[in-house]
Design a protein around this motif. Structure first.
Motif, PDB file in Angstrom:
ATOM      1  N   THR A 103      58.357  -1.950  81.875  1.00 29.03           N
ATOM      2  CA  THR A 103      58.649  -1.499  83.233  1.00 29.03           C
ATOM      3  C   THR A 103      60.028  -2.020  83.625  1.00 29.03           C
ATOM      4  O   THR A 103      60.173  -3.134  84.126  1.00 29.03           O
ATOM      5  CB  THR A 103      57.580  -2.003  84.217  1.00 29.03           C
ATOM      6  OG1 THR A 103      56.287  -1.598  83.749  1.00 29.03           O
ATOM      7  CG2 THR A 103      57.815  -1.436  85.608  1.00 29.03           C
ATOM      8  N   PRO A 112      63.605   0.848  77.667  1.00 29.60           N
ATOM      9  CA  PRO A 112      62.306   0.237  77.966  1.00 29.60           C
ATOM     10  C   PRO A 112      61.502  -0.084  76.706  1.00 29.60           C
ATOM     11  O   PRO A 112      60.404  -0.622  76.804  1.00 29.60           O
ATOM     12  CB  PRO A 112      61.607   1.314  78.799  1.00 29.60           C
ATOM     13  CG  PRO A 112      62.181   2.589  78.299  1.00 29.60           C
ATOM     14  CD  PRO A 112      63.617   2.288  77.958  1.00 29.60           C
ATOM     15  N   HIS A 151      53.757  -5.569  79.009  1.00 28.25           N
ATOM     16  CA  HIS A 151      52.763  -4.515  79.211  1.00 28.25           C
ATOM     17  C   HIS A 151      51.593  -5.021  80.055  1.00 28.25           C
ATOM     18  O   HIS A 151      51.037  -4.285  80.869  1.00 28.25           O
ATOM     19  CB  HIS A 151      52.271  -4.008  77.858  1.00 28.25           C
ATOM     20  CG  HIS A 151      53.386  -3.649  76.922  1.00 28.25           C
ATOM     21  ND1 HIS A 151      54.362  -2.730  77.251  1.00 28.25           N
ATOM     22  CD2 HIS A 151      53.709  -4.099  75.682  1.00 28.25           C
ATOM     23  CE1 HIS A 151      55.223  -2.617  76.247  1.00 28.25           C
ATOM     24  NE2 HIS A 151      54.849  -3.442  75.289  1.00 28.25           N
ATOM     25  N   GLY A 154      53.404  -5.632  83.685  1.00 29.74           N
ATOM     26  CA  GLY A 154      54.252  -4.613  84.292  1.00 29.74           C
ATOM     27  C   GLY A 154      55.663  -5.086  84.549  1.00 29.74           C
ATOM     28  O   GLY A 154      56.232  -4.849  85.617  1.00 29.74           O
ATOM     29  N   TRP A 156      59.515  -6.715  82.258  1.00 26.20           N
ATOM     30  CA  TRP A 156      60.419  -6.401  81.156  1.00 26.20           C
ATOM     31  C   TRP A 156      61.066  -7.664  80.616  1.00 26.20           C
ATOM     32  O   TRP A 156      61.042  -8.712  81.249  1.00 26.20           O
ATOM     33  CB  TRP A 156      61.489  -5.405  81.601  1.00 26.20           C
ATOM     34  CG  TRP A 156      62.308  -5.827  82.796  1.00 26.20           C
ATOM     35  CD1 TRP A 156      61.847  -6.105  84.053  1.00 26.20           C
ATOM     36  CD2 TRP A 156      63.716  -6.017  82.849  1.00 26.20           C
ATOM     37  NE1 TRP A 156      62.889  -6.444  84.885  1.00 26.20           N
ATOM     38  CE2 TRP A 156      64.055  -6.400  84.182  1.00 26.20           C
ATOM     39  CE3 TRP A 156      64.742  -5.886  81.917  1.00 26.20           C
ATOM     40  CZ2 TRP A 156      65.358  -6.664  84.590  1.00 26.20           C
ATOM     41  CZ3 TRP A 156      66.046  -6.143  82.331  1.00 26.20           C
ATOM     42  CH2 TRP A 156      66.335  -6.524  83.646  1.00 26.20           C
TER      43      TRP A 156
END
Length: 202
Positions: A103, A112, A151, A154, A156
């Motif tokens: 995200t 991403p 993941h 949510g 990065w």
């Protein structure tokens, strides 16, 4: 952005925080997005082959792979490249984190999709017995945990060469930003090679 930190002491748990990259300060705590086990869909063959080629081109031939059987969210397989004259240490590269996109906020201009790498001393044991021993198995366990965290929460990751950070170094990043952390790591001669005895640079 996710900042993952853990102490070089094996018994210390992974501590993660999501940093406000725009302001460079503050910590936003995220809750897991999933309740319980979510089976990974499986990696597309063309993606796996592209990762294989990238590893062979940039790091060398793969000695062996630490495969996962049942995986949560993404199947994180760890490819191990043995020591060489150019890279006299073991290089561990994930394959599978990029099954799902991270995200990434608008405007950051980064992909991403990502994988992680971590380098271990040439004599670091990676046998099945060693992987089940907390004294020697924790780097692989942490590598897989960090690969799933974007993941799960949510968020990065931007620093794709996985470098263990002490809590004080994480707080330097939070209070003064990425440039201050990178400057401290550069002054200390920190590289992608794991040094479990490295003292804090802050």
């Amino acid at each position: 952005m996710l900042v993952a930190a853990w102490s070089p002491v094996p018994s210390t748990a992974l501590d993660c925080a999501v940093v406000d990259e725009v302001s460079g300060a503050g910590i936003v705590r995220h809750e897991p997005r999933y309740d319980g086990f979510v089976a990974a869909a499986g990696q597309r063959q063309e993606v796996a082959e592209a990762i294989d080629r990238h590893i062979a081109t940039h790091f060398g031939p793969v000695a062996f792979v630490l495969h996962e059987i049942a995986s949560h969210l993404v199947g994180v397989h760890v490819y191990v490249v043995g020591p060489s004259a150019e890279r006299p240490y073991q290089t561990l590269v994930t394959s599978g984190m990029s099954e799902r996109p991270m995200t990434v906020p608008d405007g950051h201009g980064i992909s991403p999709y990502a994988e992680l790498m971590l380098c271990l001393p040439a004599d670091w044991p990676l046998t099945q017995a060693a992987l089940h021993d907390e004294r020697t198995g924790w780097p692989v366990r942490v590598l897989k945990q960090v690969a799933r965290l974007p993941h799960e929460y949510g968020t990065w990751i931007t620093l794709l060469a996985l470098i263990p950070l002490h809590p004080a170094e994480v707080m330097l990043k939070v209070s003064q930003g990425t440039d201050a952390l990178i400057a401290a790591l550069d002054r200390g001669g920190v590289s992608e090679l794991l040094d479990p005895t490295r003292p804090s640079l802050v």
